[in-house]
Motif scaffolding. Structure first.
Motif, PDB file in Angstrom:
ATOM      1  N   ILE A  18       0.830  -1.208   0.000  1.00 38.67           N
ATOM      2  CA  ILE A  18       0.000   0.000   0.000  1.00 38.67           C
ATOM      3  C   ILE A  18       0.864   1.259   0.000  1.00 38.67           C
ATOM      4  O   ILE A  18       0.643   2.181  -0.769  1.00 38.67           O
ATOM      5  CB  ILE A  18      -0.972   0.005   1.207  1.00 38.67           C
ATOM      6  CG1 ILE A  18      -2.051  -1.064   1.002  1.00 38.67           C
ATOM      7  CG2 ILE A  18      -1.607   1.383   1.392  1.00 38.67           C
ATOM      8  CD1 ILE A  18      -2.906  -1.298   2.225  1.00 38.67           C
ATOM      9  N   SER A  19       1.893   1.286   0.836  1.00 37.36           N
ATOM     10  CA  SER A  19       2.727   2.489   0.912  1.00 37.36           C
ATOM     11  C   SER A  19       3.547   2.677  -0.350  1.00 37.36           C
ATOM     12  O   SER A  19       3.783   3.793  -0.775  1.00 37.36           O
ATOM     13  CB  SER A  19       3.620   2.459   2.143  1.00 37.36           C
ATOM     14  OG  SER A  19       4.557   1.414   2.059  1.00 37.36           O
ATOM     15  N   CYS A  20       3.973   1.598  -0.987  1.00 40.68           N
ATOM     16  CA  CYS A  20       4.758   1.718  -2.217  1.00 40.68           C
ATOM     17  C   CYS A  20       3.888   2.086  -3.405  1.00 40.68           C
ATOM     18  O   CYS A  20       4.375   2.628  -4.381  1.00 40.68           O
ATOM     19  CB  CYS A  20       5.506   0.422  -2.513  1.00 40.68           C
ATOM     20  SG  CYS A  20       6.857   0.125  -1.364  1.00 40.68           S
ATOM     21  N   SER A  21       2.603   1.783  -3.346  1.00 41.04           N
ATOM     22  CA  SER A  21       1.737   2.076  -4.477  1.00 41.04           C
ATOM     23  C   SER A  21       1.349   3.542  -4.539  1.00 41.04           C
ATOM     24  O   SER A  21       0.901   4.024  -5.562  1.00 41.04           O
ATOM     25  CB  SER A  21       0.479   1.203  -4.423  1.00 41.04           C
ATOM     26  OG  SER A  21      -0.318   1.564  -3.332  1.00 41.04           O
ATOM     27  N   LYS A  22       1.512   4.294  -3.471  1.00 39.98           N
ATOM     28  CA  LYS A  22       1.217   5.721  -3.482  1.00 39.98           C
ATOM     29  C   LYS A  22       2.271   6.424  -4.309  1.00 39.98           C
ATOM     30  O   LYS A  22       3.461   6.175  -4.165  1.00 39.98           O
ATOM     31  CB  LYS A  22       1.225   6.287  -2.065  1.00 39.98           C
ATOM     32  CG  LYS A  22       0.088   5.781  -1.217  1.00 39.98           C
ATOM     33  CD  LYS A  22       0.143   6.408   0.156  1.00 39.98           C
ATOM     34  CE  LYS A  22      -0.951   5.874   1.044  1.00 39.98           C
ATOM     35  NZ  LYS A  22      -0.859   6.402   2.394  1.00 39.98           N
ATOM     36  N   LYS A  23       1.828   7.333  -5.174  1.00 41.11           N
ATOM     37  CA  LYS A  23       2.769   8.074  -5.997  1.00 41.11           C
ATOM     38  C   LYS A  23       3.339   9.223  -5.191  1.00 41.11           C
ATOM     39  O   LYS A  23       2.603   9.998  -4.594  1.00 41.11           O
ATOM     40  CB  LYS A  23       2.086   8.598  -7.251  1.00 41.11           C
ATOM     41  CG  LYS A  23       1.669   7.489  -8.181  1.00 41.11           C
ATOM     42  CD  LYS A  23       1.026   8.056  -9.411  1.00 41.11           C
ATOM     43  CE  LYS A  23       0.631   6.945 -10.363  1.00 41.11           C
ATOM     44  NZ  LYS A  23       0.002   7.461 -11.563  1.00 41.11           N
ATOM     45  N   ALA A  24       4.649   9.354  -5.221  1.00 43.85           N
ATOM     46  CA  ALA A  24       5.302  10.440  -4.487  1.00 43.85           C
ATOM     47  C   ALA A  24       5.118  11.746  -5.243  1.00 43.85           C
ATOM     48  O   ALA A  24       5.179  11.779  -6.456  1.00 43.85           O
ATOM     49  CB  ALA A  24       6.776  10.135  -4.318  1.00 43.85           C
ATOM     50  N   GLN A  63      -1.280  14.728  -7.552  1.00 41.21           N
ATOM     51  CA  GLN A  63      -0.740  14.233  -8.826  1.00 41.21           C
ATOM     52  C   GLN A  63      -1.259  15.038 -10.009  1.00 41.21           C
ATOM     53  O   GLN A  63      -1.163  14.588 -11.151  1.00 41.21           O
ATOM     54  CB  GLN A  63      -1.112  12.760  -9.005  1.00 41.21           C
ATOM     55  CG  GLN A  63      -0.437  11.835  -8.014  1.00 41.21           C
ATOM     56  CD  GLN A  63       1.071  11.985  -7.982  1.00 41.21           C
ATOM     57  OE1 GLN A  63       1.633  12.306  -6.954  1.00 41.21           O
ATOM     58  NE2 GLN A  63       1.726  11.785  -9.101  1.00 41.21           N
ATOM     59  N   ASN A  64      -1.804  16.226  -9.761  1.00 45.64           N
ATOM     60  CA  ASN A  64      -2.346  17.062 -10.828  1.00 45.64           C
ATOM     61  C   ASN A  64      -1.556  18.361 -10.937  1.00 45.64           C
ATOM     62  O   ASN A  64      -0.987  18.835  -9.961  1.00 45.64           O
ATOM     63  CB  ASN A  64      -3.821  17.378 -10.555  1.00 45.64           C
ATOM     64  CG  ASN A  64      -4.647  16.114 -10.515  1.00 45.64           C
ATOM     65  OD1 ASN A  64      -4.649  15.330 -11.457  1.00 45.64           O
ATOM     66  ND2 ASN A  64      -5.337  15.893  -9.412  1.00 45.64           N
ATOM     67  N   SER A  80       3.658  12.299 -12.806  1.00 41.48           N
ATOM     68  CA  SER A  80       4.304  11.457 -11.798  1.00 41.48           C
ATOM     69  C   SER A  80       5.723  11.974 -11.634  1.00 41.48           C
ATOM     70  O   SER A  80       6.307  12.528 -12.567  1.00 41.48           O
ATOM     71  CB  SER A  80       4.299   9.981 -12.204  1.00 41.48           C
ATOM     72  OG  SER A  80       5.017   9.790 -13.399  1.00 41.48           O
ATOM     73  N   ILE A  81       6.243  11.818 -10.441  1.00 41.78           N
ATOM     74  CA  ILE A  81       7.604  12.287 -10.166  1.00 41.78           C
ATOM     75  C   ILE A  81       8.383  11.144  -9.540  1.00 41.78           C
ATOM     76  O   ILE A  81       7.846  10.378  -8.742  1.00 41.78           O
ATOM     77  CB  ILE A  81       7.595  13.557  -9.280  1.00 41.78           C
ATOM     78  CG1 ILE A  81       8.995  14.168  -9.199  1.00 41.78           C
ATOM     79  CG2 ILE A  81       7.002  13.281  -7.921  1.00 41.78           C
ATOM     80  CD1 ILE A  81       9.019  15.612  -8.771  1.00 41.78           C
ATOM     81  N   TYR A  96      15.218  14.709  -9.327  1.00 39.70           N
ATOM     82  CA  TYR A  96      13.944  14.068  -9.668  1.00 39.70           C
ATOM     83  C   TYR A  96      13.774  14.096 -11.178  1.00 39.70           C
ATOM     84  O   TYR A  96      14.399  14.894 -11.872  1.00 39.70           O
ATOM     85  CB  TYR A  96      12.748  14.816  -9.041  1.00 39.70           C
ATOM     86  CG  TYR A  96      12.672  14.704  -7.552  1.00 39.70           C
ATOM     87  CD1 TYR A  96      11.990  13.645  -6.949  1.00 39.70           C
ATOM     88  CD2 TYR A  96      13.279  15.646  -6.723  1.00 39.70           C
ATOM     89  CE1 TYR A  96      11.919  13.530  -5.578  1.00 39.70           C
ATOM     90  CE2 TYR A  96      13.215  15.537  -5.348  1.00 39.70           C
ATOM     91  CZ  TYR A  96      12.534  14.473  -4.786  1.00 39.70           C
ATOM     92  OH  TYR A  96      12.471  14.357  -3.429  1.00 39.70           O
ATOM     93  N   SER A  97      12.888  13.256 -11.668  1.00 44.27           N
ATOM     94  CA  SER A  97      12.375  13.399 -13.023  1.00 44.27           C
ATOM     95  C   SER A  97      10.862  13.475 -12.901  1.00 44.27           C
ATOM     96  O   SER A  97      10.266  12.892 -11.994  1.00 44.27           O
ATOM     97  CB  SER A  97      12.793  12.232 -13.922  1.00 44.27           C
ATOM     98  OG  SER A  97      12.289  11.002 -13.439  1.00 44.27           O
ATOM     99  N   ILE A  98      10.261  14.253 -13.788  1.00 43.62           N
ATOM    100  CA  ILE A  98       8.809  14.418 -13.782  1.00 43.62           C
ATOM    101  C   ILE A  98       8.297  14.030 -15.163  1.00 43.62           C
ATOM    102  O   ILE A  98       8.890  14.394 -16.181  1.00 43.62           O
ATOM    103  CB  ILE A  98       8.419  15.869 -13.395  1.00 43.62           C
ATOM    104  CG1 ILE A  98       6.922  15.997 -13.179  1.00 43.62           C
ATOM    105  CG2 ILE A  98       8.912  16.865 -14.405  1.00 43.62           C
ATOM    106  CD1 ILE A  98       6.498  17.297 -12.498  1.00 43.62           C
TER     107      ILE A  98
END
Length: 134
Positions: A18-24, A63-64, A80-81, A96-98
């Motif tokens: 669950i925690s890994c599936s959240k997008k940073a 994420q917007n 996504s970043i 980072y990459s976006i």
């Protein structure tokens, strides 16, 4: 005892997934970022610096994103970043990459109050746009 171990292990795996599936969204990316400077593609006699209130900015929320040029919304959607390991771009290092919903990917140098978006490299007609958090 085996059942307690299995249940505990299952819960650990579940919380990890669950925690890994959240997008940073990156540290402190949410908010408004206004353009302050562009390097690359300079036109002779045109100032590459931008004053506060210039109408060129990004708004990030979760994420917007929304992009504004001269105060008018010119793009919006999702993004996504991804954390990066000090990728050298021009004379800086992106952390980072976006990737925007249209597939455009850019490297980013993000700090508390400054965001630098690298669109290619300056030596190959790319740009380096510096934004300040509002």
């Amino acid at each position: 005892m085996k059942n307690i171990f299995r249940v505990s292990f299952s819960l650990i795996v579940l919380f990890t997934v669950i925690s890994c599936s959240k997008k940073a969204t990156g540290p402190g990316l949410d908010g408004t970022w206004e353009l302050r400077h562009i390097a690359g593609i300079q036109v002779a006699g045109v100032n590459p610096d931008f004053k506060a209130g210039n109408g060129n900015y990004f708004k990030f929320d979760g994420q917007n994103f929304e992009k504004y040029n001269d105060g008018k919304k010119t793009d919006s959607g999702s993004f996504s970043i991804t954390p990066e390991e000090n990728v050298p771009v021009n004379d800086k290092k992106a952390n980072y990459s976006i990737t925007f919903n249209n597939g455009e990917k850019m490297y980013v140098l993000l700090s508390d109050k400054t965001m630098v978006l690298f669109n290619g490299i300056i030596a190959a007609d790319g740009t380096e746009s510096t934004y300040e958090k509002q």
